[in-house]
Every structure is written in C-alpha cells, then in structure tokens.
Design an enzyme around this catalytic site. Structure first.
Site, PDB file in Angstrom:
ATOM      1  N   GLU A 152     -25.623  99.105 126.418  1.00 31.11           N
ATOM      2  CA  GLU A 152     -25.862  98.375 125.160  1.00 31.11           C
ATOM      3  C   GLU A 152     -27.101  98.916 124.456  1.00 31.11           C
ATOM      4  OE1 GLU A 152     -24.472  93.763 125.841  1.00 31.11           O
ATOM      5  OE2 GLU A 152     -26.188  94.460 126.975  1.00 31.11           O
ATOM      6  N   ASP A 184     -15.253  91.384 121.955  1.00 31.32           N
ATOM      7  CA  ASP A 184     -13.946  90.795 122.310  1.00 31.32           C
ATOM      8  C   ASP A 184     -13.798  89.427 121.655  1.00 31.32           C
ATOM      9  OD1 ASP A 184     -16.026  90.641 124.734  1.00 31.32           O
ATOM     10  OD2 ASP A 184     -14.972  88.732 124.593  1.00 31.32           O
TER      11      ASP A 184
HETATM   12  N1  ADE Z   1     -20.388  89.794 126.369  1.00 30.45           N
HETATM   13  C1  ADE Z   1     -19.428  90.427 125.699  1.00 30.45           C
HETATM   14  N2  ADE Z   1     -18.298  89.695 125.631  1.00 30.45           N
HETATM   15  C2  ADE Z   1     -18.569  88.530 126.273  1.00 30.45           C
HETATM   16  C3  ADE Z   1     -17.829  87.359 126.546  1.00 30.45           C
HETATM   17  N3  ADE Z   1     -16.570  87.221 126.140  1.00 30.45           N
HETATM   18  N4  ADE Z   1     -18.426  86.380 127.245  1.00 30.45           N
HETATM   19  C4  ADE Z   1     -19.704  86.513 127.649  1.00 30.45           C
HETATM   20  N5  ADE Z   1     -20.440  87.589 127.436  1.00 30.45           N
HETATM   21  C5  ADE Z   1     -19.883  88.599 126.735  1.00 30.45           C
END
Ligand code: ADE
Length: 235
Positions: free
Chosen positions: A12, A197
């Site tokens: 990241e 996501d």
């Molecule tokens: N980091 C990236 N996507 C995530 C998710 N769905 N839940 C928690 N941390 C995340």
C-alpha cells in the site's frame, strides 16, 4: 509541520514511498517491527510509518496499527497523523473500485458489547477527526465517508448491521485503532482510503482485494501527494 503517515502494508505504501523518495531509518523502532521512512519537504518533515511484518507477512489489523501509531507519536511528535490505505466500500452508496475518500468519522464495527450504555458507546469508538478534513476534501475534490474498522477482512451479518446502523461507508482494518491512539495523545488524525473491493457485490473479498491492490495503492499515492501539497501550500 510534521506529517506522519501510518500505513499497514508495504504494498500500500510503496508507490507513495517511491513518489516522495523517503528513505528508511533501519531499526528506528526496535524492538518493535514498525518501519520508519522520512524526508524533508521545504523545512517540513514527512514520515511514513509501516506496521511492519511478522512471520513473513505484513501486520495488518488493529493491534499492530495501535503499536505503530503510539511509537510514531511518542518518538516523532507529529502535528498530524494520516492513516492511508485501502478499504472495502459499498456499491449501494455509489462507491467504485479505485475511488479515494477522506473520512468524516471513524469507529469500530465489530465490538459488540450488549446494551445501550456508556460501555457499548465507548466500544464503538467514534473518535474525533482533524477539523480541516472537510475543507481538504472539498478543495481537492475527494468524496467523504465514515470509516468503520474491524479485525477481519470478511464481513459477517452482525458487522453489516452495525455498519448500517452507524452509516459506515468504508470498511477497513486499522483506521479506528489509529484514531483511538491519536485521541489519547490529542494528535489530529485524518484518514485517506482507496477502495479495493465492494462489500455488497462479491463475497470473494480477498481475491478482489489482491487483484486491485496495486491500482488502489497508486491511487493512494496520488491522493496523499495532493493532500501534502495542499497542507504545505505547494502547487
Ligand atoms: N481493506 C481492503 N478491503 C477491505 C475490506 N473489505 N475489509 C476490511 N479491510 C479492507
């Protein structure tokens, strides 16, 4: 001004590290696993602190984020902490993969202490955010949303219930822990998150997270640069 970024994963942070040419101060936080990178920008200090690794993988999650934030505040004395990283978000709220948000609130979504008393409220957190966050988001043109933090990448129905009840929009694994420590030290904090996501689109969270991690991390580097330039009044 001293600005300290707290980032969970090397992947990241890497585009941001490369962009600013920050250099590592090896062993700065020993015996803690956290890693510290720094550079000067026109007399200002830029620090990038990573949670570090254990057993060959990045230490994601609240415990490592708390340790990194506490060590960073005690040893670097930043004027502002910025937790930057990736998150899940919700299509139903208009989020898309790669979107960048600045948070307008931060709390935990997986601390279920029954009852509506002070203990339940304290468990959820709802920590203060830097009072210039909205000004910065508006000036740069970023969306704003509330970050909710939990210890798992997946989302159980009880997590979703708390997220919805509290109007959470961005789901991560560190933000509230960083903000909790900042609240103890009265250090201003803002959160800059990019979406890897969509929690209401697919249950294959980890696969989709991995697929979009590099793209979202570049989006974060761009966003961080804009925020730094704005704060330091650079064009
Ligand atoms: N980091 C990236 N996507 C995530 C998710 N769905 N839940 C928690 N941390 C995340």
């Amino acid at each position: 001004m001293k600005i300290c970024f707290i980032v969970a994963m090397q992947a990241e942070a890497q585009p941001f590290i490369d962009r600013f040419g920050v250099s590592e101060a090896p062993g700065f936080f020993l015996p803690l696993p956290c890693k510290m990178y720094q550079t000067d920008i026109d007399g200002n200090k830029l620090y990038v602190v990573l949670n570090g690794q254990q057993q060959g993988s990045d230490l994601v999650g609240c415990e490592a984020a708390s340790v990194a934030t506490m060590a960073a505040i005690q040893q670097l004395h930043p004027d502002l902490v910025i937790n930057s990283g990736t998150c899940g978000a919700f299509k139903k709220n208009g989020a898309a993969i790669g979107d960048v948000y600045i948070s307008n609130g931060v709390m935990f979504h997986d601390r279920r202490v029954p009852g509506d008393d002070a203990w339940g409220t304290q468990s959820l957190g709802n920590y203060p955010i830097f009072d210039r966050a909205a000004e910065i988001a508006n000036a740069i043109g970023f969306k704003m949303g509330k970050v909710t933090t939990g210890s798992s990448l997946d989302m159980q129905p009880c997590d979703l219930q708390i997220i919805e009840e509290n109007h959470g929009e961005l789901k991560d694994m560190e933000g509230a822990a960083v903000a909790f420590v900042c609240s103890l030290f009265k250090t201003p904090i803002m959160l800059i998150k990019s979406v890897t996501d969509l929690c209401d689109e697919s249950a294959e969270t980890f696969e989709i997270f991995k697929k979009n991690l590099a793209m979202a991390s570049h989006a974060i580097a761009d966003a961080n640069e804009k925020v730094i330039n704005y704060l330091l009044k650079k064009s």
